[in-house]
Design a protein around this motif. Structure first.
Motif, short mmCIF file in Angstrom:
data_model
loop_
_atom_site.label_atom_id
_atom_site.label_comp_id
_atom_site.label_asym_id
_atom_site.label_seq_id
_atom_site.Cartn_x
_atom_site.Cartn_y
_atom_site.Cartn_z
N PHE A 5 -6.07 -6.92 -0.63
CA PHE A 5 -4.81 -6.53 -0.68
C PHE A 5 -4.31 -6.10 -2.23
CE2 PHE A 5 -0.14 -6.55 -0.39
CZ PHE A 5 0.01 -5.86 0.86
N THR A 6 -4.28 -4.67 -2.35
CA THR A 6 -4.04 -4.36 -3.61
C THR A 6 -2.59 -4.06 -3.97
OG1 THR A 6 -4.14 -1.94 -2.66
CG2 THR A 6 -6.32 -2.89 -3.35
N TRP A 7 -2.45 -3.68 -5.31
CA TRP A 7 -1.05 -3.65 -5.76
C TRP A 7 -0.40 -2.33 -4.88
CZ3 TRP A 7 2.50 -6.26 -8.10
CH2 TRP A 7 2.07 -7.35 -8.87
N ALA A 8 -1.39 -1.28 -4.56
CA ALA A 8 -0.93 -0.08 -4.09
C ALA A 8 -0.60 -0.48 -2.61
CB ALA A 8 -2.07 0.99 -4.14
N TYR A 9 -1.15 -1.28 -1.81
CA TYR A 9 -0.73 -1.77 -0.57
C TYR A 9 0.55 -2.41 -0.60
CZ TYR A 9 -5.50 -0.64 1.17
OH TYR A 9 -6.58 -0.08 1.57
N GLY A 10 0.78 -3.16 -1.48
CA GLY A 10 1.90 -3.82 -1.78
C GLY A 10 3.09 -2.61 -2.14
N ALA A 73 -1.68 9.06 1.14
CA ALA A 73 -2.41 9.34 0.04
C ALA A 73 -3.08 8.04 -0.47
CB ALA A 73 -1.28 9.80 -1.18
N VAL A 74 -2.31 7.01 -0.30
CA VAL A 74 -2.67 5.53 -0.65
C VAL A 74 -4.12 5.24 0.15
CG1 VAL A 74 -2.42 3.09 -0.68
CG2 VAL A 74 -0.62 4.92 -1.72
N GLY A 122 4.78 14.63 -7.23
CA GLY A 122 3.75 14.88 -8.20
C GLY A 122 2.89 13.53 -8.35
N VAL A 123 3.28 12.53 -8.39
CA VAL A 123 2.53 11.28 -8.63
C VAL A 123 1.89 11.33 -7.11
CG1 VAL A 123 2.88 8.88 -8.29
CG2 VAL A 123 3.87 10.20 -10.41
N ASN A 124 2.46 11.51 -5.91
CA ASN A 124 2.08 11.20 -4.57
C ASN A 124 0.67 12.07 -4.64
OD1 ASN A 124 1.99 9.83 -2.28
ND2 ASN A 124 3.54 10.94 -1.40
N VAL A 125 0.79 13.27 -5.12
CA VAL A 125 -0.26 14.38 -4.90
C VAL A 125 -1.41 13.80 -6.10
CG1 VAL A 125 -0.97 16.54 -5.67
CG2 VAL A 125 1.27 16.28 -4.71
#
Length: 133
Positions: A5-10, A73-74, A122-125
Motif C-alpha cells: 500500500f503505497t503513499w500514492a494509493y493513500g 494515472a496512479v 500537469g502533475v497528473n500527466v
C-alpha cells in the motif's frame, strides 16, 4: 505504509475525500448564510446557494471530475512499474495542489485557482507518463 500500500494509493484515498470535504464546506457556509440546510433535498438546496457556498459546491463537483484521471494515472504508473518514489511524490503534490485549489475556489481567487488546476493537471500527466521515460 503497509507492504504494497503505497503513499500514492493513500493519496487516491485523500483525493477521494476532498470532494466530500468541499461539500461539507458548502453546506456549512450555506447553512450559516441562509439560515439552515435542507437535508431532504440537498442537491436542490446547494443549487440555490450563492457566493462561497456555491463555489465550494463547484469545487466538490470538480473534485469528482478529476478523480478518474488521477486514479487511472496512479494505477497505470504502478502497473508499468514506474519509479515508486516519483509516483508517491507526484501523487502527494497532486493532492496538495487540489487542497490549494479548493481554498482558491472558496475564497474566490479565480486566476490562482486556474493556475493551480493547470499545475495539478500537469502533475497528473507526469504521473501517467512516468513509466514512459
Amino acid at each position: 505504509m503497509a507492504d504494497g500500500f503505497t503513499w500514492a494509493y493513500g493519496m487516491v484515498l485523500a483525493a477521494s475525500l476532498l470532494p466530500i470535504v468541499s461539500a461539507g464546506i458548502a453546506k456549512k457556509i450555506g447553512a450559516r448564510d441562509s439560515g439552515g440546510f435542507d437535508n431532504s433535498d440537498p442537491r436542490a438546496w446547494l443549487e440555490q446557494q450563492r457566493g462561497a457556498a456555491a463555489r465550494a459546491n463547484a469545487a466538490q463537483q470538480n473534485g469528482f471530475e478529476v478523480l478518474p484521471f488521477f486514479i487511472g494515472a496512479v494505477l497505470i504508473a504502478h502497473q508499468l512499474q514506474a519509479n515508486q518514489t516519483w509516483i508517491d511524490l507526484l501523487a502527494i503534490a497532486f493532492v496538495l495542489l487540489r487542497v490549494v485549489y479548493v481554498w482558491c475556489y472558496v475564497v474566490d481567487k479565480a486566476t490562482l485557482r486556474s493556475l493551480v488546476w493547470t499545475a495539478a493537471f500537469g502533475v497528473n500527466v507526469a504521473i501517467l507518463l512516468l513509466a514512459a521515460f
